[in-house]
Design a protein around this motif. Structure first.
Motif, short mmCIF file in Angstrom:
data_model
loop_
_atom_site.label_atom_id
_atom_site.label_comp_id
_atom_site.label_asym_id
_atom_site.label_seq_id
_atom_site.Cartn_x
_atom_site.Cartn_y
_atom_site.Cartn_z
N LEU A 6 0.93 -1.26 -0.05
CA LEU A 6 0.21 0.21 0.11
C LEU A 6 0.92 1.14 -0.05
N LEU A 7 0.62 2.26 -0.78
CA LEU A 7 1.28 3.38 -1.20
C LEU A 7 0.68 4.57 -1.19
N PRO A 8 0.41 5.15 0.11
CA PRO A 8 -0.40 6.28 0.34
C PRO A 8 0.36 7.63 -0.34
N THR A 9 -0.57 8.50 -1.30
CA THR A 9 0.32 9.52 -2.02
C THR A 9 -0.50 10.71 -1.77
N ASP A 10 0.29 11.94 -1.68
CA ASP A 10 -0.58 13.20 -1.56
C ASP A 10 0.07 14.10 -2.69
N GLY A 11 1.00 13.46 -3.67
CA GLY A 11 1.27 14.30 -4.79
C GLY A 11 2.41 15.27 -4.42
N SER A 12 3.13 15.08 -3.19
CA SER A 12 4.35 15.86 -2.85
C SER A 12 5.43 15.54 -3.48
N ASP A 13 6.43 16.19 -3.43
CA ASP A 13 7.75 15.91 -3.88
C ASP A 13 8.27 14.48 -3.02
N THR A 19 7.05 6.88 -4.22
CA THR A 19 6.77 6.08 -5.25
C THR A 19 7.83 5.33 -6.19
N ASP A 20 8.92 6.15 -6.21
CA ASP A 20 10.12 5.57 -7.01
C ASP A 20 10.56 4.45 -6.27
N LEU A 21 10.86 4.44 -4.99
CA LEU A 21 11.28 3.50 -4.07
C LEU A 21 10.20 2.49 -3.94
N ALA A 22 9.11 2.69 -3.80
CA ALA A 22 7.92 1.70 -3.85
C ALA A 22 7.88 0.61 -5.07
N PHE A 25 11.02 -1.39 -4.84
CA PHE A 25 10.62 -2.47 -3.89
C PHE A 25 9.53 -3.59 -4.50
N ALA A 26 8.54 -3.18 -5.11
CA ALA A 26 7.57 -4.22 -5.74
C ALA A 26 8.30 -5.06 -6.97
N GLN A 27 9.28 -4.27 -7.62
CA GLN A 27 9.85 -5.26 -8.63
C GLN A 27 11.00 -6.17 -7.76
N VAL A 28 11.51 -5.81 -6.99
CA VAL A 28 12.20 -6.98 -6.23
C VAL A 28 11.40 -8.06 -5.48
N HIS A 29 10.37 -7.83 -5.08
CA HIS A 29 9.64 -8.71 -4.30
C HIS A 29 8.48 -9.30 -5.49
N ILE A 71 -2.97 9.85 -8.34
CA ILE A 71 -3.06 8.50 -8.47
C ILE A 71 -2.64 8.02 -9.89
N ASN A 72 -3.10 8.93 -10.87
CA ASN A 72 -2.61 8.58 -12.16
C ASN A 72 -1.02 8.68 -12.51
N LYS A 73 -0.53 9.54 -11.80
CA LYS A 73 0.86 9.68 -11.86
C LYS A 73 1.61 8.56 -11.35
N VAL A 74 1.29 7.96 -10.29
CA VAL A 74 1.76 6.63 -9.60
C VAL A 74 1.29 5.39 -10.68
N ALA A 75 0.09 5.57 -11.38
CA ALA A 75 -0.47 4.69 -12.28
C ALA A 75 0.38 4.47 -13.42
N ALA A 76 1.14 5.71 -13.89
CA ALA A 76 1.70 5.81 -15.01
C ALA A 76 3.22 5.22 -14.65
N ALA A 77 3.61 5.56 -13.48
CA ALA A 77 5.15 5.31 -13.13
C ALA A 77 5.04 3.68 -12.95
N CYS A 78 4.14 3.23 -12.50
CA CYS A 78 4.04 1.55 -12.43
C CYS A 78 4.00 0.97 -13.74
N ALA A 79 3.01 1.56 -14.76
CA ALA A 79 2.63 0.93 -15.86
C ALA A 79 4.08 0.93 -16.55
N THR A 80 5.09 2.03 -16.56
CA THR A 80 6.59 2.11 -17.19
C THR A 80 7.28 1.27 -16.64
#
Length: 145
Positions: A6-13, A19-22, A25-29, A71-80
């Motif tokens: 679970l990755l809560p986000t508020d869009g902050s830097d 998100t990048d670290l998550a 982390f997800a790729q490793v696991h 959420i869409n920004k996280v979705a795009a990063a995950c898709a990439t």
């Protein structure tokens, strides 16, 4: 070991860095990411007759649109990165409860979230959603600064 993050986000830097670290982390696991953004409802309730109140409906529409954009920004990063993803936007005055509820609902193994590291009076008056999550969940929480 960790299959649902679970990755809560508020869009902050800081949330973008989390998100990048998550994603790594997800790729490793071999895990999927469930990201949540909590849109907080209009905070003002007029207490006096004749008070000028901004349009609450416009405010809430803008907040919901902004939360979905995060959420869409996280979705795009995950898709990439090729990481399975699910996004959740909720409307609540208590973000920490929504984060914990989402972790339970989506069978998450870990919550990975950013902390702004507030100190002093800012911490006292603004509180910390991260601190509240830590205090109210039994799941492992990885806090990033």
């Amino acid at each position: 070991m960790f299959k649902n993050i679970l990755l809560p986000t508020d869009g902050s830097d800081l949330a973008v860095k989390a998100t990048d670290l998550a994603i790594r982390f997800a790729q490793v696991h071999g895990a999927r990411i469930i990201s949540i953004c909590v849109a907080q409802p209009f905070p003002f309730v007029p207490m006096a007759e004749g008070a000028v109140v901004p349009d609450a409906a416009v405010f809430e529409t803008q907040i919901a649109t902004t939360a979905q954009a995060h959420i869409n920004k996280v979705a795009a990063a995950c898709a990439t990165a090729g990481v399975p993803f699910e996004g959740v936007v909720v409307n609540s005055h208590t973000p920490y409860k929504e984060i914990i509820d989402a972790a339970q609902k989506h069978n998450c193994d870990i919550i990975l979230m950013a902390s702004h590291g507030r100190t002093g009076l800012n911490k006292l008056f603004l509180g910390s959603e991260t601190q509240k999550v830590l205090a109210h969940t039994e799941l492992p929480v990885l806090v990033l600064r």
